[in-house]
Write a protein that holds these residues in place. Structure first.
Motif, PDB file in Angstrom:
ATOM      1  N   MET A  12       0.835  -1.209   0.000  1.00 26.44           N
ATOM      2  CA  MET A  12       0.000   0.000   0.000  1.00 26.44           C
ATOM      3  C   MET A  12       0.868   1.258   0.000  1.00 26.44           C
ATOM      4  SD  MET A  12      -3.339  -0.953   2.328  1.00 26.44           S
ATOM      5  CE  MET A  12      -2.431  -1.126   3.839  1.00 26.44           C
ATOM      6  N   LEU A  13       1.968   1.235   0.753  1.00 22.62           N
ATOM      7  CA  LEU A  13       2.871   2.382   0.770  1.00 22.62           C
ATOM      8  C   LEU A  13       3.518   2.587  -0.594  1.00 22.62           C
ATOM      9  CD1 LEU A  13       4.521   1.957   4.286  1.00 22.62           C
ATOM     10  CD2 LEU A  13       2.901   3.730   3.586  1.00 22.62           C
ATOM     11  N   LEU A  14       3.879   1.495  -1.272  1.00 31.41           N
ATOM     12  CA  LEU A  14       4.436   1.605  -2.620  1.00 31.41           C
ATOM     13  C   LEU A  14       3.405   2.199  -3.574  1.00 31.41           C
ATOM     14  CD1 LEU A  14       6.507   1.175  -4.859  1.00 31.41           C
ATOM     15  CD2 LEU A  14       5.706  -1.204  -5.011  1.00 31.41           C
ATOM     16  N   ALA A  15       2.178   1.713  -3.507  1.00 32.29           N
ATOM     17  CA  ALA A  15       1.124   2.248  -4.373  1.00 32.29           C
ATOM     18  C   ALA A  15       0.892   3.730  -4.098  1.00 32.29           C
ATOM     19  CB  ALA A  15      -0.172   1.460  -4.171  1.00 32.29           C
ATOM     20  N   LEU A  16       0.900   4.105  -2.832  1.00 32.88           N
ATOM     21  CA  LEU A  16       0.727   5.512  -2.467  1.00 32.88           C
ATOM     22  C   LEU A  16       1.885   6.354  -2.990  1.00 32.88           C
ATOM     23  CD1 LEU A  16      -0.802   7.729  -0.957  1.00 32.88           C
ATOM     24  CD2 LEU A  16       0.410   7.022   1.120  1.00 32.88           C
ATOM     25  N   SER A  17       3.089   5.844  -2.825  1.00 30.75           N
ATOM     26  CA  SER A  17       4.269   6.570  -3.294  1.00 30.75           C
ATOM     27  C   SER A  17       4.249   6.732  -4.816  1.00 30.75           C
ATOM     28  CB  SER A  17       5.535   5.831  -2.850  1.00 30.75           C
ATOM     29  OG  SER A  17       6.674   6.568  -3.175  1.00 30.75           O
ATOM     30  N   ALA A  18       3.909   5.672  -5.532  1.00 28.22           N
ATOM     31  CA  ALA A  18       3.845   5.743  -6.998  1.00 28.22           C
ATOM     32  C   ALA A  18       2.730   6.683  -7.444  1.00 28.22           C
ATOM     33  CB  ALA A  18       3.629   4.345  -7.581  1.00 28.22           C
ATOM     34  N   GLY A  19       1.587   6.630  -6.777  1.00 29.68           N
ATOM     35  CA  GLY A  19       0.483   7.523  -7.118  1.00 29.68           C
ATOM     36  C   GLY A  19       0.832   8.981  -6.865  1.00 29.68           C
ATOM     37  N   LEU A  20       1.482   9.245  -5.742  1.00 32.40           N
ATOM     38  CA  LEU A  20       1.903  10.617  -5.449  1.00 32.40           C
ATOM     39  C   LEU A  20       2.948  11.095  -6.459  1.00 32.40           C
ATOM     40  CD1 LEU A  20       2.088  10.458  -1.551  1.00 32.40           C
ATOM     41  CD2 LEU A  20       0.500  11.841  -2.921  1.00 32.40           C
ATOM     42  N   SER A  21       3.840  10.193  -6.854  1.00 38.54           N
ATOM     43  CA  SER A  21       4.855  10.536  -7.857  1.00 38.54           C
ATOM     44  C   SER A  21       4.185  10.926  -9.178  1.00 38.54           C
ATOM     45  CB  SER A  21       5.807   9.356  -8.068  1.00 38.54           C
ATOM     46  OG  SER A  21       6.729   9.626  -9.091  1.00 38.54           O
ATOM     47  N   ALA A  22       3.200  10.139  -9.590  1.00 38.97           N
ATOM     48  CA  ALA A  22       2.478  10.444 -10.833  1.00 38.97           C
ATOM     49  C   ALA A  22       1.730  11.773 -10.718  1.00 38.97           C
ATOM     50  CB  ALA A  22       1.512   9.309 -11.165  1.00 38.97           C
ATOM     51  N   ALA A  23       1.087  11.990  -9.582  1.00 33.80           N
ATOM     52  CA  ALA A  23       0.344  13.240  -9.387  1.00 33.80           C
ATOM     53  C   ALA A  23       1.288  14.443  -9.377  1.00 33.80           C
ATOM     54  CB  ALA A  23      -0.450  13.176  -8.085  1.00 33.80           C
ATOM     55  N   GLU A  24       2.448  14.290  -8.747  1.00 30.31           N
ATOM     56  CA  GLU A  24       3.416  15.394  -8.701  1.00 30.31           C
ATOM     57  C   GLU A  24       3.907  15.777 -10.088  1.00 30.31           C
ATOM     58  OE1 GLU A  24       5.608  14.935  -4.395  1.00 30.31           O
ATOM     59  OE2 GLU A  24       6.421  13.826  -6.094  1.00 30.31           O
ATOM     60  N   SER A  25       3.999  14.791 -10.960  1.00 24.60           N
ATOM     61  CA  SER A  25       4.485  15.093 -12.309  1.00 24.60           C
ATOM     62  C   SER A  25       3.480  15.935 -13.089  1.00 24.60           C
ATOM     63  CB  SER A  25       4.804  13.803 -13.069  1.00 24.60           C
ATOM     64  OG  SER A  25       3.625  13.105 -13.399  1.00 24.60           O
ATOM     65  N   LEU A  26       2.252  16.000 -12.612  1.00 26.59           N
ATOM     66  CA  LEU A  26       1.207  16.784 -13.286  1.00 26.59           C
ATOM     67  C   LEU A  26       1.094  18.203 -12.741  1.00 26.59           C
ATOM     68  CD1 LEU A  26      -1.572  14.034 -13.374  1.00 26.59           C
ATOM     69  CD2 LEU A  26       0.023  14.655 -15.203  1.00 26.59           C
ATOM     70  N   ILE A  27       1.756  18.482 -11.621  1.00 30.69           N
ATOM     71  CA  ILE A  27       1.675  19.811 -11.006  1.00 30.69           C
ATOM     72  C   ILE A  27       2.627  20.753 -11.739  1.00 30.69           C
ATOM     73  CG2 ILE A  27       2.039  21.155  -8.902  1.00 30.69           C
ATOM     74  CD1 ILE A  27       1.474  18.559  -7.316  1.00 30.69           C
ATOM     75  N   PRO A  28       2.102  21.809 -12.327  1.00 29.62           N
ATOM     76  CA  PRO A  28       2.953  22.720 -13.108  1.00 29.62           C
ATOM     77  C   PRO A  28       3.663  23.762 -12.239  1.00 29.62           C
ATOM     78  CG  PRO A  28       0.676  23.401 -13.291  1.00 29.62           C
ATOM     79  CD  PRO A  28       0.694  22.161 -12.438  1.00 29.62           C
ATOM     80  N   LEU A  29       4.685  23.345 -11.525  1.00 27.03           N
ATOM     81  CA  LEU A  29       5.470  24.283 -10.736  1.00 27.03           C
ATOM     82  C   LEU A  29       6.599  24.840 -11.590  1.00 27.03           C
ATOM     83  CD1 LEU A  29       5.663  22.346  -7.342  1.00 27.03           C
ATOM     84  CD2 LEU A  29       4.257  24.333  -7.897  1.00 27.03           C
ATOM     85  N   PRO A  30       7.058  26.037 -11.284  1.00 26.35           N
ATOM     86  CA  PRO A  30       8.117  26.645 -12.099  1.00 26.35           C
ATOM     87  C   PRO A  30       9.441  25.898 -11.979  1.00 26.35           C
ATOM     88  CG  PRO A  30       7.646  28.003 -10.176  1.00 26.35           C
ATOM     89  CD  PRO A  30       6.616  26.916 -10.202  1.00 26.35           C
ATOM     90  N   LEU A  31      10.225  25.942 -13.051  1.00 23.54           N
ATOM     91  CA  LEU A  31      11.589  25.410 -13.107  1.00 23.54           C
ATOM     92  C   LEU A  31      11.689  23.916 -12.834  1.00 23.54           C
ATOM     93  CD1 LEU A  31      13.262  28.375 -11.201  1.00 23.54           C
ATOM     94  CD2 LEU A  31      13.185  28.038 -13.673  1.00 23.54           C
ATOM     95  N   GLY A  32      10.594  23.188 -13.049  1.00 23.30           N
ATOM     96  CA  GLY A  32      10.634  21.742 -12.881  1.00 23.30           C
ATOM     97  C   GLY A  32      10.677  21.269 -11.443  1.00 23.30           C
ATOM     98  N   VAL A  33      10.407  22.155 -10.508  1.00 19.72           N
ATOM     99  CA  VAL A  33      10.439  21.817  -9.085  1.00 19.72           C
ATOM    100  C   VAL A  33       9.259  20.906  -8.755  1.00 19.72           C
ATOM    101  CG1 VAL A  33      10.202  22.813  -6.771  1.00 19.72           C
ATOM    102  CG2 VAL A  33      11.603  23.968  -8.489  1.00 19.72           C
TER     103      VAL A  33
END
Length: 162
Positions: A12-33
């Protein structure tokens, strides 16, 4: 903790971590942060389950990145993830550093690992000019992530104990 429960919790922690990683890649923060929230399950596993589980989550999260974003993203993820992991492991096991300080150090080392990989991939040290941005963003992201884990730890620990 029973082995079957630890295995299920780790999954479950792996699934949560992977899901958060995918969601973070969609957040348009400046300079790739990126905010680094996908590191919360890794840190929780490090503190509350064991080192092997946390390392497995860290590595498998990078393989998820490979499957969803490709080879370059995988190299950046694994280099940053392992640099952060071993820094946080050292601080959490060998010192009395707070969760926030451990998270900030992990965030900064994640950025160092990624910059090292970028230098290797590009064959140039020009990317090191990006270091001031990464130091500032790493301190902010590490603080926020550490505070989030600190707030979630009592709740997550109760789940772990059931």
């Amino acid at each position: 903790m029973k082995k079957s429960y630890k295995t299920a919790l780790s999954g479950m922690l792996l699934a949560l971590s992977a899901g958060l990683s995918a969601a973070e890649s969609l957040i348009p923060l400046p300079l790739g942060v990126k905010p680094g929230f996908s590191n919360i399950p890794v840190m929780f596993a490090m503190y509350e389950i064991n080192t092997d589980c946390a390392l497995a989550i860290c590595i498998l999260k990078s393989f998820f990145v490979f499957l969803t974003r490709g080879t370059t993203a995988f190299i950046m993820s694994i280099s940053g993830g392992l640099a952060a992991f071993f820094t946080m492991l050292l601080l959490s096991k060998k010192t009395k550093a707070s969760i926030v300080l451990t998270s900030v150090a992990g965030s900064l080392m994640h950025n160092v690992g990624q910059l090292s990989a970028a230098c290797f991939i590009l064959g140039s040290s020009a990317v090191l000019a990006y270091m001031p941005v990464l130091i500032i963003s790493g301190c902010i992201a590490g603080t926020v992530t550490g505070l989030c884990l600190g707030l979630l730890m009592p709740v997550l620990t109760k789940i772990k104990q059931k």
